[in-house]
Scaffold this motif. Structure first.
Motif, PDB file in Angstrom:
ATOM      1  N   ILE A  34       0.876  -1.184   0.000  1.00 35.83           N
ATOM      2  CA  ILE A  34       0.000   0.000   0.000  1.00 35.83           C
ATOM      3  C   ILE A  34       0.906   1.224   0.000  1.00 35.83           C
ATOM      4  CG2 ILE A  34      -1.759   1.225   1.321  1.00 35.83           C
ATOM      5  CD1 ILE A  34      -2.495  -1.461   2.582  1.00 35.83           C
ATOM      6  N   GLY A  35       0.588   2.209  -0.821  1.00 35.55           N
ATOM      7  CA  GLY A  35       1.403   3.423  -0.876  1.00 35.55           C
ATOM      8  C   GLY A  35       0.693   4.568  -0.200  1.00 35.55           C
ATOM      9  N   MET A  36       1.438   5.609   0.094  1.00 32.70           N
ATOM     10  CA  MET A  36       0.843   6.858   0.596  1.00 32.70           C
ATOM     11  C   MET A  36       1.369   7.977  -0.280  1.00 32.70           C
ATOM     12  SD  MET A  36       0.268   7.217   4.611  1.00 32.70           S
ATOM     13  CE  MET A  36       1.824   6.800   5.355  1.00 32.70           C
ATOM     14  N   SER A  37       0.490   8.906  -0.661  1.00 32.04           N
ATOM     15  CA  SER A  37       0.975  10.008  -1.509  1.00 32.04           C
ATOM     16  C   SER A  37       0.636  11.323  -0.818  1.00 32.04           C
ATOM     17  CB  SER A  37       0.256   9.953  -2.855  1.00 32.04           C
ATOM     18  OG  SER A  37      -1.097  10.296  -2.661  1.00 32.04           O
ATOM     19  N   ILE A  38       1.661  12.187  -0.715  1.00 30.53           N
ATOM     20  CA  ILE A  38       1.453  13.499  -0.080  1.00 30.53           C
ATOM     21  C   ILE A  38       1.755  14.546  -1.134  1.00 30.53           C
ATOM     22  CG2 ILE A  38       2.190  15.036   1.785  1.00 30.53           C
ATOM     23  CD1 ILE A  38       3.316  11.750   2.427  1.00 30.53           C
ATOM     24  N   ASP A  39       0.720  15.276  -1.578  1.00 31.59           N
ATOM     25  CA  ASP A  39       1.014  16.363  -2.527  1.00 31.59           C
ATOM     26  C   ASP A  39       0.241  17.612  -2.090  1.00 31.59           C
ATOM     27  OD1 ASP A  39      -1.532  15.723  -2.996  1.00 31.59           O
ATOM     28  OD2 ASP A  39      -1.263  14.959  -5.028  1.00 31.59           O
ATOM     29  N   GLY A  40       0.261  18.636  -2.915  1.00 29.14           N
ATOM     30  CA  GLY A  40      -0.300  19.939  -2.522  1.00 29.14           C
ATOM     31  C   GLY A  40      -1.720  19.807  -2.012  1.00 29.14           C
ATOM     32  N   LEU A  41      -2.539  19.029  -2.752  1.00 19.73           N
ATOM     33  CA  LEU A  41      -3.960  18.925  -2.395  1.00 19.73           C
ATOM     34  C   LEU A  41      -4.110  18.334  -0.994  1.00 19.73           C
ATOM     35  CD1 LEU A  41      -6.890  19.138  -3.448  1.00 19.73           C
ATOM     36  CD2 LEU A  41      -6.670  16.784  -4.237  1.00 19.73           C
ATOM     37  N   SER A  42      -3.378  17.230  -0.717  1.00 21.23           N
ATOM     38  CA  SER A  42      -3.592  16.578   0.595  1.00 21.23           C
ATOM     39  C   SER A  42      -3.046  17.452   1.722  1.00 21.23           C
ATOM     40  CB  SER A  42      -2.924  15.200   0.606  1.00 21.23           C
ATOM     41  OG  SER A  42      -1.567  15.315   0.266  1.00 21.23           O
ATOM     42  N   ILE A  43      -1.957  18.178   1.466  1.00 11.47           N
ATOM     43  CA  ILE A  43      -1.382  18.954   2.567  1.00 11.47           C
ATOM     44  C   ILE A  43      -2.315  20.108   2.951  1.00 11.47           C
ATOM     45  CG2 ILE A  43      -0.006  20.643   1.256  1.00 11.47           C
ATOM     46  CD1 ILE A  43       0.925  18.720   4.446  1.00 11.47           C
ATOM     47  N   LEU A  44      -3.057  20.643   1.978  1.00 15.13           N
ATOM     48  CA  LEU A  44      -4.003  21.723   2.318  1.00 15.13           C
ATOM     49  C   LEU A  44      -5.109  21.187   3.224  1.00 15.13           C
ATOM     50  CD1 LEU A  44      -4.217  23.607  -1.091  1.00 15.13           C
ATOM     51  CD2 LEU A  44      -3.463  24.536   1.097  1.00 15.13           C
ATOM     52  N   PHE A  45      -5.606  20.005   2.904  1.00 16.45           N
ATOM     53  CA  PHE A  45      -6.669  19.445   3.753  1.00 16.45           C
ATOM     54  C   PHE A  45      -6.113  19.048   5.122  1.00 16.45           C
ATOM     55  CE2 PHE A  45     -10.628  19.258   1.540  1.00 16.45           C
ATOM     56  CZ  PHE A  45     -10.298  19.382   0.198  1.00 16.45           C
ATOM     57  N   ILE A  46      -4.852  18.547   5.130  1.00 16.62           N
ATOM     58  CA  ILE A  46      -4.239  18.202   6.441  1.00 16.62           C
ATOM     59  C   ILE A  46      -4.165  19.460   7.306  1.00 16.62           C
ATOM     60  CG2 ILE A  46      -2.014  17.612   7.485  1.00 16.62           C
ATOM     61  CD1 ILE A  46      -3.148  15.130   6.588  1.00 16.62           C
ATOM     62  N   LEU A  47      -3.766  20.572   6.676  1.00 13.06           N
ATOM     63  CA  LEU A  47      -3.619  21.827   7.433  1.00 13.06           C
ATOM     64  C   LEU A  47      -4.982  22.279   7.958  1.00 13.06           C
ATOM     65  CD1 LEU A  47      -0.967  23.190   7.908  1.00 13.06           C
ATOM     66  CD2 LEU A  47      -1.505  24.858   6.128  1.00 13.06           C
ATOM     67  N   LEU A  48      -6.010  22.173   7.089  1.00 19.18           N
ATOM     68  CA  LEU A  48      -7.370  22.555   7.536  1.00 19.18           C
ATOM     69  C   LEU A  48      -7.762  21.730   8.764  1.00 19.18           C
ATOM     70  CD1 LEU A  48     -10.254  23.799   7.150  1.00 19.18           C
ATOM     71  CD2 LEU A  48     -10.748  21.857   5.661  1.00 19.18           C
ATOM     72  N   THR A  49      -7.548  20.374   8.669  1.00 18.61           N
ATOM     73  CA  THR A  49      -7.921  19.506   9.796  1.00 18.61           C
ATOM     74  C   THR A  49      -7.133  19.883  11.038  1.00 18.61           C
ATOM     75  OG1 THR A  49      -7.919  17.841   8.045  1.00 18.61           O
ATOM     76  CG2 THR A  49      -8.425  17.096  10.255  1.00 18.61           C
ATOM     77  N   ALA A  50      -5.837  20.228  10.847  1.00 18.43           N
ATOM     78  CA  ALA A  50      -5.005  20.539  12.019  1.00 18.43           C
ATOM     79  C   ALA A  50      -5.514  21.805  12.705  1.00 18.43           C
ATOM     80  CB  ALA A  50      -3.545  20.722  11.576  1.00 18.43           C
ATOM     81  N   VAL A  51      -5.790  22.854  11.907  1.00 15.26           N
ATOM     82  CA  VAL A  51      -6.218  24.137  12.518  1.00 15.26           C
ATOM     83  C   VAL A  51      -7.566  23.944  13.219  1.00 15.26           C
ATOM     84  CG1 VAL A  51      -7.012  26.457  11.962  1.00 15.26           C
ATOM     85  CG2 VAL A  51      -4.922  25.565  10.911  1.00 15.26           C
ATOM     86  N   VAL A  52      -8.533  23.411  12.476  1.00 11.29           N
ATOM     87  CA  VAL A  52      -9.869  23.239  13.079  1.00 11.29           C
ATOM     88  C   VAL A  52      -9.776  22.292  14.269  1.00 11.29           C
ATOM     89  CG1 VAL A  52     -12.191  22.354  12.648  1.00 11.29           C
ATOM     90  CG2 VAL A  52     -11.068  23.772  10.948  1.00 11.29           C
ATOM     91  N   GLY A  53      -8.982  21.209  14.096  1.00 12.28           N
ATOM     92  CA  GLY A  53      -8.881  20.214  15.168  1.00 12.28           C
ATOM     93  C   GLY A  53      -8.301  20.801  16.437  1.00 12.28           C
ATOM     94  N   LEU A  54      -7.227  21.584  16.297  1.00 12.94           N
ATOM     95  CA  LEU A  54      -6.592  22.127  17.502  1.00 12.94           C
ATOM     96  C   LEU A  54      -7.569  23.033  18.238  1.00 12.94           C
ATOM     97  CD1 LEU A  54      -3.992  22.506  19.188  1.00 12.94           C
ATOM     98  CD2 LEU A  54      -3.462  24.472  17.735  1.00 12.94           C
TER      99      LEU A  54
END
Lengths: 94, 105, 306, 504, 104
Positions: D79-99
């Protein structure tokens, strides 16, 4: 030879289908449990025949399991009719 | 090849019947049973592909997927049944849309 | 001969599922669903996948039947009759969907080569003999980890709904007739033995963490059905640690493997490590499933949760 | 920028794995610890996740997209994992809202009667956070099924947290729909496997071409994910589920969980069905549904009387904007306005996530202060809770799309790409939708300034709860100023990973 | 067709006949108790003969031991299940049809 065992397995599956009629019609729930119990045993026999017909010996473990677990369903059926689990009906006001 | 066709057709029929049962029944327990039929259909489709590879040894990847799927489905079913039981205790009804005659607590 | 057998199994599966949807009483639907599980495991046997036949037998005949029976006992009035009417508004789209899918099945490529060959070639590097266990624990270990997570979150969800933090479980009274306790005393050790046997078998033959875990869970549920307090005796912290043991073992594996390679979840060379993770996974699957079956009924009156 | 450049390292640990390990470890610790430690562990892991996602964003900025192979096995097997611009923006959104939601719920659940809920909130919330993070890294279709199931169960358990019969029913309706959607998704995976014999998204993207199997798979997967994102025909589960849940939970559900299934829909449409010909007609249908959702959702929000239901229905409206991306991109091969359309969609997702979370938290403050959810009984909260009213105003500004806010950038870019693409009938969404949104935002605000003699609300609301809601609304406004970073992240070289692991 | 194959076919066929008898009994018999009787016949004898038939063609000793174990377990399981159902039918549960209406 294997074809014969496959034919026997097929015959038993037809038996299960015939027994389904009792499940559909069975007047009271106990009849349906009787039918379910018979299907369990017929299933065990079918699996054993299939294990022999398809030369995959590990299907016998599945047959062993079926023989064991059909009892649990009947126990659950008995549990649920003779002693109802302590549900407080509508007065639950959590 | 015909074995695959037979079992794949059965799989899609199971999926559609389960979907119909899920949509038609208001009772929660019937909906959950229909969901399990849909799951059975999806798994049967995957395994009919695994058998199709023609080589005597069946393709292990769909089998691993279906094993994971079975455990996921049984845990989701258990969770849904617990929720349904809790709703029955609270409202005396095991339905999603409550008929007017119920006692809304 | 095979063709006839496949046709009969296929038609009976479709017929039983239609009868389940059309059953008038809920109890009838559940008994039919247990038969559906039986026919499905016959289909798995015919499609030469013994692993799934064993798992389906254990889950279909054992846990699903008990879960549905318990919930039905609590939910419905005696022999509640569902109003079953054919609604064309819903039936037509489902039939249309079935037709579309049937049409597209004809396009499955003849020379279909799944990932079977790739797995067989890469098998020697994993020190495991049986391809399915290798795929489950090594090649796609991430899936198995998340699936243990799903099981754990389901237990957390049940705890959240029941507002308690431990599974005291409803104390059923000991069965009135002696046969009930006699059969449990007889079958219980056998089930634990067969569960261990299936787990041990997993390294080189059909069997493994899931099948062993589900059989051990059936043993636990049977213990509960016999009126034994079962889980109540286990201290709460121990119960929690064992509950998360499968998920934790993958977590520890993921952390440790990060320190010497740059890839997540790489197994160290020794086979014992993988089997250790498998045994922990079996234990936590068994305990999670027991907690799911026991956790859903309301408590006894005396230690009613908040 | 070579892909697979040396990742950000502490010794050997690379950041992406930490973003999955920390939430799961935190969840297990919260489950094992006694109640008093759970809040502390929750807050600690929230802070750790936030800092790690910031580090990962910086490393993505420098090194570009990255692919990981789990367990050391390369693509077709592992199984692979891919991190690109699109996923990092959503990760950042989750991090800000989550915190910020974690900080909010630390004090929200400390109130007397909420004490029991906290015990169950933290493990479930951290499991959900871990599942969302692993969803944003997914690049294997069966793995996507398991992660979606994990998100579904934890979100349904959280929705049933408050324990009233209405919330239990809403949670079960949501959960049954999610399960049905997952089964359809699994059958879609089966169809893709039947056609290509592969499971990795990028490899399937290169191999798959149009055909009945792929069309069937696209249909099943799209319907499954549309059901989870509550697009128009399948939106009925959202208002009760988000309306009945406690404030932080509805902020999480509305802000993050919906974006998770939308992200997976994007990932599947743009990698798995990259060059297959089946997508054009489906794209037009989705665009139409999005348009109807915008108008119908905003209209429903106007006629609601309960505050939380207004915000829940506005979620349905705002989600409709996201789906306008599909007709813009897929109707014409390689359109010139591709970047504008992408930026519009991503900005809408991020600013809506932030603004919706802020609205729900502010609503939670109001309900805790005034004790009732009914809008009419919330007289003159302006002088009693000025901070919360300011938060409501800021979040409303971002939803409406007034100039400085992220919402404005989204709607402006949307209008630009619609005009450039010539599909003028899509223009109704930003224009009409903006007006309707303004209507219900002013409806909320007007109630708060009406002062009348009748003694109305007021308990006091803790300082931390008001500040975190305000911060979220501020972020939603400020993101409008940081537009060029987002555009850079969505531009070609960093953004897409061409199958086989090299970025173009 | 060697002698043990003939024996195996003979025993399997007789087992099949008993299963047929059990199923017919299930369908035809008037009330639950007589159906229970039919069920146990099919069980013990039907499965017994099939297992016996399979032992002839089973490859190794452990396989046949597993077959016999399966048969014994099935017999124990089904006889106790029939006892439970019979007991349940004969003494309807104390609560009878539960007054507040749940239970099967």
């Amino acid at each position: 030879m294997n074809n014969f065992f496959l034919a026997m397995a097929l015959f038993l599956v037809l038996n299960i289908l015939a027994g389904l009629w009792r499940v559909l019609k069975g007047p009271n729930p106990a009849d349906r449990m009787v039918a379910a119990q018979l299907f369990g045993t017929t299933g065990v026999a079918t699996l054993l025949l299939l294990a022999q017909a398809l030369e995959s010996p590990f299907i016998r473990n599945a047959a062993l399991l079926f023989a064991l677990l059909t009892v649990m369903t009947v126990l659950a059926f008995i549990r649920n009719t003779s002693y109802r689990l302590p549900e407080d009906e509508h007065n639950e006001n959590l | 090849m015909t074995t695959v066709i037979i079992y794949a057709l059965t799989a899609t029929t199971l999926f559609s019947v389960g979907l119909y049962g899920f949509a038609i029944h208001p009772d929660l327990i019937r909906k959950i049973v229909s969901l399990n039929i849909m799951a059975g259909g999806a798994f049967l489709f995957l395994i009919s592909l695994a058998y199709h590879t023609g080589s005597p040894e069946v393709d292990p990847v769909p089998q691993a997927m279906v094993l994971t799927g079975i455990v996921v489905t049984i845990s989701a079913t258990a969770f849904a049944l617990c929720l349904a039981r809790r709703i029955k205790e609270k409202t005396g009804q095991c339905l999603l849309e409550h008929r007017r005659k119920d006692t809304e607590t | 001969m095979d063709l006839v057998f496949d046709l009969i199994i296929g038609l009976s599966l479709a017929g039983v599922s239609w009868r389940i949807v059309r059953a008038r009483e809920h109890f009838q639907a559940i008994v039919l669903f247990i038969t559906f599980g039986l026919l499905l495991s016959l289909a798995w046997t015919r499609l030469k996948s013994p692993d799934i036949a064993i798992a389906e037998a254990a889950v279909g005949a054992g846990l699903a039947g008990v879960l549905l029976m318990d919930t039905l006992g609590a939910l419905s009035s005696p022999r509640e009759r569902a109003k079953v009417v054919i609604s064309l508004k819903l039936l037509i789209p489902c039939l249309f969907l079935a037709g579309l899918m049937a049409y597209s099945i004809l396009y499955i490529p003849e020379d279909f080569q799944g990932l079977g060959i790739v797995v067989r070639e890469a098998l020697p590097q994993t020190h495991l003999e049986y391809p399915i266990t290798a795929v489950l624990l090594d090649f796609r270990g991430y899936d198995t980890w998340l699936e243990l997570g799903v099981l754990l979150v389901a237990v957390l969800g049940v705890l959240c709904i029941r507002r308690t933090d431990n599974i005291k479980g409803t104390m059923l009274p000991a069965p009135a007739e002696p046969v009930g306790s006699w059969i449990v005393k007889l079958l219980l050790p056998l089930m634990v033995l067969i569960g261990g046997y299936l787990l041990w078998l997993g390294a080189f033959a059909p069997g493994g963490a899931f099948q062993g875990g589900v059989v051990l869970a059936s043993a636990g549920v049977m213990l509960w059905q016999s009126g034994h307090p079962s889980l109540g005796l286990m201290p709460r912290l121990w119960w929690k640690i064992l509950l998360c043991s499968g998920f934790l073992s993958f977590l520890i594996l993921a952390f440790s493997s990060l320190f010497y390679t740059d890839q997540l979840l790489t197994h160290p060379a020794t086979k014992t490590w993988i089997l250790g993770v498998e045994y922990a996974a079996t234990l936590s699957i068994a305990l999670c499933l027991i907690s799911l079956v026991l956790g859903s009924p309301a408590r006894n009156h005396e230690n009613k949760g908040v | 920028m070579p892909v697979g450049a040396p990742p950000e390292r502490y010794g050997n640990i690379t950041v992406p794995e930490l973003l999955i390990l920390i939430p799961f470890t935190g969840a297990i610790l919260c489950f094992l610890f006694p109640e008093v430690l759970r809040r502390l562990t929750g807050l600690l892991s929230a802070a750790l996740i936030f800092s790690n996602s910031a580090i990962l964003t910086r490393s993505i900025f420098q090194d570009g997209a990255r692919r990981l192979h789990l367990g050391g096995w390369t693509e077709p097997l592992g199984i692979g994992m891919s991190i690109d611009g699109l996923s990092i923006l959503f990760i950042l959104l989750t991090a800000v809202v989550g915190l910020l939601v974690s900080i909010y719920s630390a004090s929200f659940f400390s109130a007397a009667q909420e004490q029991v809920l906290a015990r169950h909130f933290w493990p479930l919330w951290l499991f959900l956070w871990g599942a969302l993070n692993s969803l944003f890294f997914v690049s294997d279709i069966f793995n996507a099924y398991v992660v979606m199931e994990l998100v579904g169960i934890s979100a349904a358990a959280l929705a049933a947290l408050s324990g009233t019969s209405a919330s239990l029913t809403a949670a079960l309706r949501y959960f049954l729909l999610t399960m049905a959607g997952s089964m359809a998704f699994l059958l879609g995976v089966g169809f893709i496997y039947a056609r290509t014999g592969l499971l990795d998204m990028y490899l399937v993207g290169t191999v798959a071409d149009g055909g009945p199997l792929m069309a069937m798979a696209l249909g099943l997967m799209t319907v499954a994910l549309i059901m989870k994102t509550a697009l128009f025909p399948f939106h009925f589960w959202l208002p009760p589920a988000h309306g009945e849940a406690p404030a932080p939970v509805s902020a999480i559900l509305s802000g993050l969980v919906i974006k998770g299934s939308f992200y997976l829909l994007l990932r599947i449409w743009f990698t798995v069905f990259q060059n297959s010909t089946v997508t054009t007609h489906a794209a037009a249908l989705i665009g139409l549904l999005g348009l109807i959702a915008v108008i119908w959702g905003s209209y429903q929000a106007i006629i609601q009387t309960r505050l939380k239901l207004i915000i829940a229905y506005s979620s349905i409206g705002q989600v409709g904007y996201l789906f306008l991306l599909f007709p813009l991109i897929f109707m014409t091969p390689d359109p010139a306005w591709k970047t504008e359309a992408w930026t519009a969609c991503i900005f809408q997702a991020i600013s809506h996530g932030l603004a919706k979370a802020a609205l729900f938290l502010a609503a939670g403050n109001l309900i805790q202060a005034s004790g009732t959810d009914d809008l009419r009984s919330m007289r003159n909260i302006a002088d009693k809770l000025p901070m919360t009213t300011f938060t409501l105003a800021l979040a409303g500004v971002s939803l409406m799309g007034l100039p400085p806010s992220g919402g404005f950038v989204a709607k402006w870019m949307l209008l630009q790409s619609i005009l450039a693409s010539g599909q003028w009938w899509l223009a109704a969404a930003p224009i009409l939708g903006g007006l309707l949104t303004a209507a219900y935002v002013f409806k909320i605000l007007s109630q708060s300034f009406v002062s009348d003699d009748k003694k109305s609300c007021c308990g006091n609301v803790s300082f931390v709860m008001e500040k975190s809601a305000l911060l979220l609304a501020l972020f939603s406004i400020l993101i409008g100023f940081r537009a060029n970073e987002v555009i850079f992240l969505l531009s070609e070289p960093v953004f897409f990973i061409i199958p086989g692991g090299q970025s173009p | 067709m060697k002698i043990y194959e003939i024996l195996s076919v003979f025993f399997c066929l007789s087992g099949g006949i008993f299963f047929l008898a059990g199923t017919l009994g299930l369908i035809r018999f008037p009330d639950t108790y007589s159906r229970l009787h039919a069920l146990t016949k099919a069980d013990n004898l039907g499965l017994g003969f099939i297992v016996l038939g399979l032992i002839f063609v089973a490859g190794s000793i452990p396989e046949s031991i597993k077959l016999v174990l399966t048969w014994l377990l099935a017999m124990i399981g089904s006889s106790s299940a029939c006892y439970f159902i019979g007991n349940h039918m004969y003494h309807p549960p104390k609560a009878g049809e539960n007054e507040d209406g749940s239970g099967i």
